[in-house]
Design an enzyme around this catalytic site. Structure first.
Site, PDB file in Angstrom:
ATOM      1  N   SER A   1       0.839  -1.195   0.000  1.00  0.00           N
ATOM      2  CA  SER A   1       0.000   0.000   0.000  1.00  0.00           C
ATOM      3  C   SER A   1       0.881   1.256   0.000  1.00  0.00           C
ATOM      4  CB  SER A   1      -0.964  -0.052   1.197  1.00  0.00           C
ATOM      5  OG  SER A   1      -2.025   0.849   1.046  1.00  0.00           O
TER       6      SER A   1
ATOM      7  N   ASP B   1      -9.141  -5.171  -4.512  1.00  0.00           N
ATOM      8  CA  ASP B   1      -8.719  -3.773  -4.445  1.00  0.00           C
ATOM      9  C   ASP B   1      -9.719  -2.957  -5.271  1.00  0.00           C
ATOM     10  OD1 ASP B   1      -6.393  -3.102  -2.896  1.00  0.00           O
ATOM     11  OD2 ASP B   1      -5.173  -4.327  -4.245  1.00  0.00           O
TER      12      ASP B   1
ATOM     13  N   HIS C   1      -7.386  -5.923  -0.128  1.00  0.00           N
ATOM     14  CA  HIS C   1      -6.244  -5.031   0.081  1.00  0.00           C
ATOM     15  C   HIS C   1      -5.413  -5.430   1.311  1.00  0.00           C
ATOM     16  CE1 HIS C   1      -4.181  -1.135  -0.419  1.00  0.00           C
ATOM     17  NE2 HIS C   1      -4.168  -1.070   0.899  1.00  0.00           N
TER      18      HIS C   1
END
Length: 273
Positions: free
Chosen positions: A144, A224, A256
């Site tokens: 991320s 995602d 995610h």
């Protein structure tokens, strides 16, 4: 509102509600890190600079030879939460195969600004190279916001640092590579980025000439958001256009958060790669 939705990863998981998934992620990575610390030889809280947040944790290979590769893990948390203390969960399967794992800490916002975070992560690699001559080959892994920081490491002009880390690979997981959209979301409340800062720190806008012998894996989760998936695709294309060796891995059945949590599992496809 559309951008807020797209850049809120917790809203896209089919597993858990947006209010619970982040707590579950913190709990899972913290517990995994505790297990890793209990089961490996470690050097914890090693200072790589004078700043309070400039610390790293090293998980040594189970049977270290004179030299060993190192996976340098850069945590996510939208540049404003998490720490290296939730960043060792991937160590067990790797240290058992002779790989050191290094979890890098950096000053998150609002204490740290984006320019400073990028500089800290770069300096942590310079420190590793200078302090641990046994390390042969560095592999970056970022999740991320950490994938963003790892990508910024790939854009570094090392001539001003006096050393050139031997980066053989990078695994960039569910990252953000163009910060422009972030300016218009809640994420920027803590970061307080200007447009200039966002552009200067957007990996897609500062791709370095391709080095030899470095492979990049850009990984993204099925769950995602479309924006995260688009960013991964476009950054991969930008690297490839500059001559980098890039592959894109689109992982089914994960969101995610568990796309990175599962690195604690030996059989997980990303661990194997």
């Amino acid at each position: 509102q559309a951008l807020e939705q797209q850049y809120s990863p917790s809203r896209w998981s089919p597993r858990l509600g947006s209010d619970t998934i982040i707590q579950a992620h913190i709990a899972a990575t913290a517990a995994g890190t505790q297990r890793a610390r209990a089961g490996a030889q470690t050097s914890l809280h090693v200072p790589y600079g004078a700043g309070e947040g400039e610390r790293l944790d090293i998980y040594y290979p189970t049977e270290p030879s004179g030299t060993f590769p190192a996976l340098v893990y850069i945590h996510g948390g939208y540049w404003q939460c998490l720490s290296k203390d939730q960043s060792g969960f991937a160590a067990p399967p790797l240290v058992s195969r002779g790989v050191a794992v290094v979890a890098v800490g950096y000053d998150t916002a609002p204490k740290g600004c984006l320019d400073a975070m990028v500089l800290q992560v770069r300096r942590s690699l310079v420190f590793l190279v200078q302090r641990y001559p046994g390390i042969r080959g560095i592999y970056l892994c970022g999740h991320s916001a950490g994938a963003h920081l790892a990508a910024m490491v790939l854009s570094t002009d090392w001539s001003q640092y006096g050393v050139v880390p031997d980066i053989k690979g990078a695994v960039l997981v569910s990252g953000v590579y163009d910060l422009e959209p972030i300016l218009h979301t809640y994420v920027n409340d803590a970061l307080d980025m200007s447009r200039e800062v966002a552009q200067r720190n957007s990996p897609v806008l500062c791709v370095a000439p391709a080095p030899t012998g470095c492979e990049v894996l850009v990984a993204v989760a099925q769950h995602d958001s479309p924006e995260f998936r688009r960013q991964s695709r476009e950054y991969g294309q930008a690297l490839r256009a500059a001559g980098w060796s890039v592959s894109l891995l689109d992982l089914a059945g994960v969101d995610h958060f568990d796309i990175i949590e599962k690195l604690s599992e030996e059989s997980y496809v990303l661990t194997q790669v």
